[in-house]
Design a protein around this motif. Structure first.
Motif, short mmCIF file in Angstrom:
data_model
loop_
_atom_site.label_atom_id
_atom_site.label_comp_id
_atom_site.label_asym_id
_atom_site.label_seq_id
_atom_site.Cartn_x
_atom_site.Cartn_y
_atom_site.Cartn_z
N MET A 142 0.73 -1.27 -0.11
CA MET A 142 -0.08 -0.03 0.02
C MET A 142 0.76 1.15 -0.05
O MET A 142 0.35 2.47 0.20
CB MET A 142 -0.96 0.17 1.20
CG MET A 142 -1.99 -1.36 1.25
SD MET A 142 -3.00 -1.07 2.63
CE MET A 142 -4.09 0.15 2.01
N GLY A 143 2.22 1.16 -0.27
CA GLY A 143 2.95 2.34 -0.41
C GLY A 143 2.74 3.02 -1.45
O GLY A 143 1.77 2.94 -2.47
N ARG A 144 3.38 4.23 -1.74
CA ARG A 144 2.83 5.24 -2.82
C ARG A 144 3.12 4.42 -4.29
O ARG A 144 2.41 4.50 -5.12
CB ARG A 144 4.05 6.31 -3.01
CG ARG A 144 3.41 7.30 -1.95
CD ARG A 144 3.97 8.72 -2.13
NE ARG A 144 3.17 9.85 -1.72
CZ ARG A 144 2.23 10.43 -2.18
NH1 ARG A 144 1.50 9.81 -3.36
NH2 ARG A 144 1.27 11.52 -1.62
N ASN A 145 4.12 3.67 -4.33
CA ASN A 145 4.38 3.14 -5.76
C ASN A 145 4.11 1.38 -5.72
O ASN A 145 4.82 0.68 -6.28
CB ASN A 145 5.72 3.30 -5.89
CG ASN A 145 5.98 4.53 -6.44
OD1 ASN A 145 5.18 5.32 -7.08
ND2 ASN A 145 7.33 4.98 -5.80
N ILE A 155 -7.69 2.45 -11.87
CA ILE A 155 -9.21 2.67 -12.15
C ILE A 155 -9.65 4.11 -11.62
O ILE A 155 -10.71 4.35 -11.44
CB ILE A 155 -9.86 1.64 -11.22
CG1 ILE A 155 -9.55 1.62 -9.73
CG2 ILE A 155 -9.42 0.00 -12.03
CD1 ILE A 155 -10.29 0.51 -9.06
N GLY A 156 -8.79 4.93 -11.36
CA GLY A 156 -9.04 6.34 -11.11
C GLY A 156 -9.01 6.58 -9.58
O GLY A 156 -9.87 7.74 -9.41
N ILE A 157 -8.64 5.90 -8.69
CA ILE A 157 -8.76 5.99 -7.08
C ILE A 157 -7.15 6.36 -6.72
O ILE A 157 -6.18 5.49 -6.98
CB ILE A 157 -9.28 4.90 -6.48
CG1 ILE A 157 -10.80 4.59 -6.85
CG2 ILE A 157 -9.31 5.05 -5.02
CD1 ILE A 157 -11.44 3.54 -6.29
N ASP A 158 -6.97 7.51 -6.18
CA ASP A 158 -5.65 7.93 -5.75
C ASP A 158 -5.76 8.05 -4.07
O ASP A 158 -6.49 8.87 -3.62
CB ASP A 158 -5.04 9.30 -6.08
CG ASP A 158 -3.75 9.47 -5.54
OD1 ASP A 158 -3.19 8.67 -5.15
OD2 ASP A 158 -3.31 10.70 -5.84
N SER A 163 -3.32 13.08 1.58
CA SER A 163 -2.12 12.98 2.40
C SER A 163 -1.17 11.96 2.28
O SER A 163 -1.76 10.86 1.66
CB SER A 163 -2.42 13.37 3.97
OG SER A 163 -3.22 11.88 4.35
N ASN A 164 -0.12 11.89 2.70
CA ASN A 164 0.94 10.80 2.71
C ASN A 164 0.50 9.93 3.92
O ASN A 164 1.53 10.00 4.96
CB ASN A 164 2.30 11.34 2.72
CG ASN A 164 3.32 10.22 2.34
OD1 ASN A 164 2.91 9.37 1.58
ND2 ASN A 164 4.47 10.51 2.55
N LEU A 169 0.90 9.29 11.51
CA LEU A 169 -0.11 8.50 12.58
C LEU A 169 -1.08 7.75 12.23
O LEU A 169 -1.41 6.57 12.31
CB LEU A 169 -0.40 9.66 13.48
CG LEU A 169 -1.13 9.01 14.83
CD1 LEU A 169 -0.17 8.28 15.52
CD2 LEU A 169 -1.49 10.24 15.76
N PRO A 170 -2.05 8.38 11.03
CA PRO A 170 -2.93 7.48 10.66
C PRO A 170 -2.31 6.07 9.95
O PRO A 170 -3.56 5.02 9.92
CB PRO A 170 -3.76 8.32 9.58
CG PRO A 170 -3.60 9.76 10.06
CD PRO A 170 -2.02 9.67 10.47
#
Length: 305
Positions: A142-145, A155-158, A163-164, A169-170
């Motif tokens: 689930m990291g950025r890449n 499919i168009g979901i970022d 936020s990063n 914390l989240p």
């Protein structure tokens, strides 16, 4: 009974003196057997705790001071404790509810059934699957890449549009829930297995149904065990360090990371030995949680006996 028989069954003087010596010998052997464990506790629990707490009352020159303890009232430190508390409350609640649901689903499965064996083995493994390995799993998936991130982008979901979050914390919520659920399965399963079939039969005999069984018998009996397991999950989340240290790239938003920052930097809030006072606050909170856990466990054991 004749006098001869009474004299034959009455222990002799040598036997009366031998019994206390045997008990003392067994007690001494038992103490020797616990000796290595006592040394282990002394070296790796009691001594580090005493050193950590005592440094909270010393300044950089080794003189007594209250400055480190009063630093616990600093807004930055209070926010750090609050972050750890709400993160632990949330992940423990989600883990407790999800784990209890798994335990309920396994209620009718015999202990020797392959499904039960697989779930027990997986729970025992995943409950210990934390630290840097768990952080790497989430970064890789689930990291950025990572795989899921790129698939969702396709499919168009970022998921990083706002936020990063995974590196803040989240981002600790999902990894913490990952090991909280199997830990709940391990700790709560014995309580559900302790529900006796005779209680359900008595409920049916008295005209009850499934609802009356759970509301009047099952849930009241399981409530102490559930509360005790929840406190254990809270303590587990509150003291977790390695996963947060590997994921959080900036800042020290929870207490374990704040302790690391205090140990590696002498400029935190301008106070040295701040790590000792943070450890003191953490130990006090953990002691309260563990005292509550022990009290509830005693109540649960008394109800199940």
């Amino acid at each position: 009974m004749s006098t001869t028989t009474l004299e034959a069954t009455r222990p002799s003087g040598a036997q009366r003196h031998a019994a206390p010596r045997t008990r003392r010998r067994r007690g001494l052997l038992g103490a020797l057997g616990l000796g290595p464990f006592g040394i282990y506790l002394l070296l790796f629990l009691i001594l580090p705790t005493v050193l950590a707490v005592s440094t909270g009352f010393l300044d950089g020159q080794g003189r007594f001071t209250w400055d480190n303890v009063t630093a616990l009232a600093d807004p930055v430190i209070l926010k750090t404790f609050w972050n750890s508390v709400w993160l632990s409350l949330l992940t423990a609640a989600v883990g407790a509810i999800a784990g209890a649901a798994v335990c309920y689903a396994l209620l009718g499965v015999p202990p020797t059934h392959p499904v039960r064996t697989v779930v027990d083995a997986a729970s025992g493994t995943l409950a210990q699957f934390g630290g840097v390995m768990l952080a790497f799993v989430f970064i890789a998936t689930m990291g950025r890449n990572a795989l899921i991130t790129q698939w969702l982008l396709g499919i168009g979901i970022d998921i990083y549009a706002a936020s990063n979050w995974l590196y803040a914390l989240p981002g600790l919520i999902l990894p913490y829930i990952y090991f909280q659920v199997p830990l709940m399965v391990i700790t709560f399963s014995p309580a559900l297995d302790g529900l006796r079939p005779q209680w359900a039969e008595a409920n049916l005999t008295l005209g009850g149904n499934a609802r009356t069984f759970w509301t009047r018998i099952g849930l009241p009996i399981l409530a102490p065990s559930f509360a005790a397991s929840y406190l254990l999950l809270f303590a587990n989340s509150f003291s977790a360090y390695a996963t947060a240290a590997a994921l959080a790239s900036q800042g020290s938003q929870i207490v374990p990371l704040q302790i690391r920052a205090a140990l590696t930097s002498e400029t935190v809030l301008g106070r040295s030995n701040l790590a000792g006072s943070l450890a003191l606050g953490m130990i006090v909170l953990m002691a309260l949680v563990m005292a509550g856990y022990a009290a509830i466990q005693r109540r649960a054991e008394r109800w199940r006996s």
